[in-house]
Motif scaffolding. Sequence first.
Motif, PDB file in Angstrom:
ATOM      1  N   ALA A  87       0.828  -1.203   0.000  1.00 35.07           N
ATOM      2  CA  ALA A  87       0.000   0.000   0.000  1.00 35.07           C
ATOM      3  C   ALA A  87       0.868   1.261   0.000  1.00 35.07           C
ATOM      4  O   ALA A  87       0.575   2.227  -0.713  1.00 35.07           O
ATOM      5  N   ILE A  88       1.937   1.250   0.792  1.00 35.71           N
ATOM      6  CA  ILE A  88       2.841   2.406   0.830  1.00 35.71           C
ATOM      7  C   ILE A  88       3.534   2.573  -0.511  1.00 35.71           C
ATOM      8  O   ILE A  88       3.652   3.687  -1.038  1.00 35.71           O
ATOM      9  N   SER A  89       4.007   1.464  -1.094  1.00 39.80           N
ATOM     10  CA  SER A  89       4.662   1.534  -2.402  1.00 39.80           C
ATOM     11  C   SER A  89       3.732   2.131  -3.449  1.00 39.80           C
ATOM     12  O   SER A  89       4.127   2.987  -4.239  1.00 39.80           O
ATOM     13  N   SER A  90       2.485   1.674  -3.466  1.00 33.94           N
ATOM     14  CA  SER A  90       1.514   2.167  -4.445  1.00 33.94           C
ATOM     15  C   SER A  90       1.234   3.651  -4.224  1.00 33.94           C
ATOM     16  O   SER A  90       1.066   4.409  -5.189  1.00 33.94           O
ATOM     17  N   ALA A  91       1.193   4.068  -2.963  1.00 36.25           N
ATOM     18  CA  ALA A  91       0.940   5.483  -2.664  1.00 36.25           C
ATOM     19  C   ALA A  91       2.100   6.356  -3.132  1.00 36.25           C
ATOM     20  O   ALA A  91       1.901   7.466  -3.620  1.00 36.25           O
ATOM     21  N   ILE A  92       3.331   5.863  -2.995  1.00 36.25           N
ATOM     22  CA  ILE A  92       4.504   6.624  -3.427  1.00 36.25           C
ATOM     23  C   ILE A  92       4.550   6.711  -4.949  1.00 36.25           C
ATOM     24  O   ILE A  92       4.838   7.757  -5.532  1.00 36.25           O
ATOM     25  N   LEU A  93       4.267   5.587  -5.620  1.00 35.42           N
ATOM     26  CA  LEU A  93       4.345   5.547  -7.075  1.00 35.42           C
ATOM     27  C   LEU A  93       3.214   6.312  -7.737  1.00 35.42           C
ATOM     28  O   LEU A  93       3.371   6.871  -8.817  1.00 35.42           O
ATOM     29  N   GLY A  94       2.051   6.317  -7.095  1.00 39.78           N
ATOM     30  CA  GLY A  94       0.881   6.905  -7.716  1.00 39.78           C
ATOM     31  C   GLY A  94       0.068   5.823  -8.414  1.00 39.78           C
ATOM     32  O   GLY A  94       0.585   4.775  -8.784  1.00 39.78           O
ATOM     33  N   PRO A  95      -1.215   6.042  -8.607  1.00 39.84           N
ATOM     34  CA  PRO A  95      -2.091   5.016  -9.179  1.00 39.84           C
ATOM     35  C   PRO A  95      -1.891   4.822 -10.677  1.00 39.84           C
ATOM     36  O   PRO A  95      -1.508   5.741 -11.396  1.00 39.84           O
ATOM     37  N   THR A  96      -2.164   3.617 -11.140  1.00 40.55           N
ATOM     38  CA  THR A  96      -2.223   3.236 -12.550  1.00 40.55           C
ATOM     39  C   THR A  96      -0.967   3.567 -13.338  1.00 40.55           C
ATOM     40  O   THR A  96      -1.016   3.786 -14.542  1.00 40.55           O
ATOM     41  N   LEU A 122      13.281   4.776  -3.010  1.00 34.68           N
ATOM     42  CA  LEU A 122      12.995   3.682  -2.088  1.00 34.68           C
ATOM     43  C   LEU A 122      11.487   3.579  -1.895  1.00 34.68           C
ATOM     44  O   LEU A 122      10.834   4.521  -1.473  1.00 34.68           O
ATOM     45  N   LEU A 123      10.934   2.402  -2.209  1.00 33.42           N
ATOM     46  CA  LEU A 123       9.495   2.195  -2.111  1.00 33.42           C
ATOM     47  C   LEU A 123       9.088   1.495  -0.823  1.00 33.42           C
ATOM     48  O   LEU A 123       7.942   1.590  -0.395  1.00 33.42           O
ATOM     49  N   GLY A 124      10.016   0.762  -0.219  1.00 33.63           N
ATOM     50  CA  GLY A 124       9.695   0.057   1.009  1.00 33.63           C
ATOM     51  C   GLY A 124      10.899  -0.673   1.555  1.00 33.63           C
ATOM     52  O   GLY A 124      11.830  -0.999   0.815  1.00 33.63           O
ATOM     53  N   ALA A 125      10.898  -0.919   2.860  1.00 35.31           N
ATOM     54  CA  ALA A 125      11.981  -1.660   3.510  1.00 35.31           C
ATOM     55  C   ALA A 125      11.426  -2.287   4.781  1.00 35.31           C
ATOM     56  O   ALA A 125      10.765  -1.610   5.568  1.00 35.31           O
ATOM     57  N   ILE A 126      11.673  -3.585   4.951  1.00 32.48           N
ATOM     58  CA  ILE A 126      11.179  -4.292   6.124  1.00 32.48           C
ATOM     59  C   ILE A 126      12.226  -5.288   6.598  1.00 32.48           C
ATOM     60  O   ILE A 126      13.151  -5.640   5.850  1.00 32.48           O
ATOM     61  N   SER A 135      11.959 -14.734   0.126  1.00 35.31           N
ATOM     62  CA  SER A 135      11.543 -15.052  -1.240  1.00 35.31           C
ATOM     63  C   SER A 135      10.031 -14.959  -1.393  1.00 35.31           C
ATOM     64  O   SER A 135       9.525 -14.542  -2.445  1.00 35.31           O
ATOM     65  N   ASP A 136       9.283 -15.329  -0.352  1.00 38.87           N
ATOM     66  CA  ASP A 136       7.826 -15.217  -0.401  1.00 38.87           C
ATOM     67  C   ASP A 136       7.405 -13.758  -0.522  1.00 38.87           C
ATOM     68  O   ASP A 136       6.501 -13.415  -1.290  1.00 38.87           O
ATOM     69  N   GLN A 137       8.064 -12.887   0.242  1.00 34.46           N
ATOM     70  CA  GLN A 137       7.720 -11.461   0.221  1.00 34.46           C
ATOM     71  C   GLN A 137       8.058 -10.845  -1.127  1.00 34.46           C
ATOM     72  O   GLN A 137       7.306 -10.019  -1.656  1.00 34.46           O
ATOM     73  N   ILE A 138       9.189 -11.233  -1.714  1.00 35.47           N
ATOM     74  CA  ILE A 138       9.574 -10.738  -3.043  1.00 35.47           C
ATOM     75  C   ILE A 138       8.499 -11.107  -4.063  1.00 35.47           C
ATOM     76  O   ILE A 138       8.068 -10.275  -4.872  1.00 35.47           O
ATOM     77  N   GLY A 139       8.055 -12.369  -4.030  1.00 32.25           N
ATOM     78  CA  GLY A 139       7.019 -12.805  -4.958  1.00 32.25           C
ATOM     79  C   GLY A 139       5.729 -12.026  -4.786  1.00 32.25           C
ATOM     80  O   GLY A 139       5.073 -11.661  -5.779  1.00 32.25           O
ATOM     81  N   SER A 140       5.361 -11.745  -3.541  1.00 28.84           N
ATOM     82  CA  SER A 140       4.138 -10.997  -3.266  1.00 28.84           C
ATOM     83  C   SER A 140       4.225  -9.571  -3.802  1.00 28.84           C
ATOM     84  O   SER A 140       3.270  -9.055  -4.397  1.00 28.84           O
ATOM     85  N   ILE A 141       5.379  -8.918  -3.608  1.00 27.40           N
ATOM     86  CA  ILE A 141       5.565  -7.540  -4.083  1.00 27.40           C
ATOM     87  C   ILE A 141       5.547  -7.495  -5.607  1.00 27.40           C
ATOM     88  O   ILE A 141       4.937  -6.604  -6.213  1.00 27.40           O
ATOM     89  N   VAL A 142       6.193  -8.459  -6.251  1.00 28.07           N
ATOM     90  CA  VAL A 142       6.199  -8.520  -7.718  1.00 28.07           C
ATOM     91  C   VAL A 142       4.774  -8.700  -8.234  1.00 28.07           C
ATOM     92  O   VAL A 142       4.356  -8.046  -9.199  1.00 28.07           O
ATOM     93  N   ASP A 143       3.995  -9.556  -7.591  1.00 21.61           N
ATOM     94  CA  ASP A 143       2.618  -9.788  -8.018  1.00 21.61           C
ATOM     95  C   ASP A 143       1.775  -8.521  -7.887  1.00 21.61           C
ATOM     96  O   ASP A 143       0.912  -8.248  -8.731  1.00 21.61           O
ATOM     97  N   ASN A 144       2.023  -7.735  -6.848  1.00 16.93           N
ATOM     98  CA  ASN A 144       1.214  -6.536  -6.604  1.00 16.93           C
ATOM     99  C   ASN A 144       1.627  -5.347  -7.462  1.00 16.93           C
ATOM    100  O   ASN A 144       0.779  -4.594  -7.929  1.00 16.93           O
TER     101      ASN A 144
END
Length: 266
Positions: A87-96, A122-126, A135-144
């Motif tokens: 959600a934070i990454s999408s907010a930084i990048l902007g919609p669509t 930087l879009l996110g860091a955890i 690896s699971d988190q990377i896959g989830s971010i790529v999918d989103n």
Amino acid sequence: ADYPQQGLNTVSFTTLIVECAGIRTRDYQLAYRLIDALRSCGIRPIQFAPEDPVPASMPIWFGTPSEVESQHDSRGVACTVDNLETAISSAILGPTVPVKHLVFGVDSGPRPGLAWMSCGKLLGAIQLESVDEASDQIGSIVDNISPKTYVVRVGDGSRTIARRLANVCLARGHIVEFVDERRTSRGSRHNHSASAARIARKIGTRVIQRLVVDPTDGELREIQRRSRTISEGRLTIPRSLAKAVAVGRMSMHEAIKTHSNRVRAN
């Protein structure tokens, strides 16, 4: 390399300039996680009481899906504890706006740091709780985010864990690079997400094929030391189980339970 390197010309969008963001929620766990995640992205979090309006000067604010929906405010960003990074990454990048190239940085360790960025932003860091979770988190971010291309840059600070991460990422079809971590770990050695961001900014050496995972004596001793800490001094797992943990055949808790059962059986 046959993929675009990170740079100002590799992404066609203009990222939003977000210096601060509001948090307006009754969910205390979400608020706590948002504060930490926003700070990791260099965004100043500002909390508001759930009953107070968000000032017009605030560019965006975060809350639960029901809280955002009830306000009918286009600045509201709905999220939960499970998807707040996206959600934070999408907010930084902007919609669509399509992302052409995404770069991940992974600070290898028992609790890896993970950062992702695009166009130098930087879009996110955890910080994650386990190696497999990376690896699971990377896959989830790529999918989103659905970038056209992406690369995973793994710091080589912990050789065995770095190789495990590389092998898992290769098996999932990711492009992987090893980055020399000696120049990326400035500051607190415990700030793994900040180290991951520095790793993401540094071009590494391409990993083409699966790597042999052969833990060193020092790494095995460190796993044994951690087993004593986790078990509160009750036991130390043997080298055989330490090696199983190192190469990913079992978790630390599984190794401790296995050794504890053996001790009781004898």
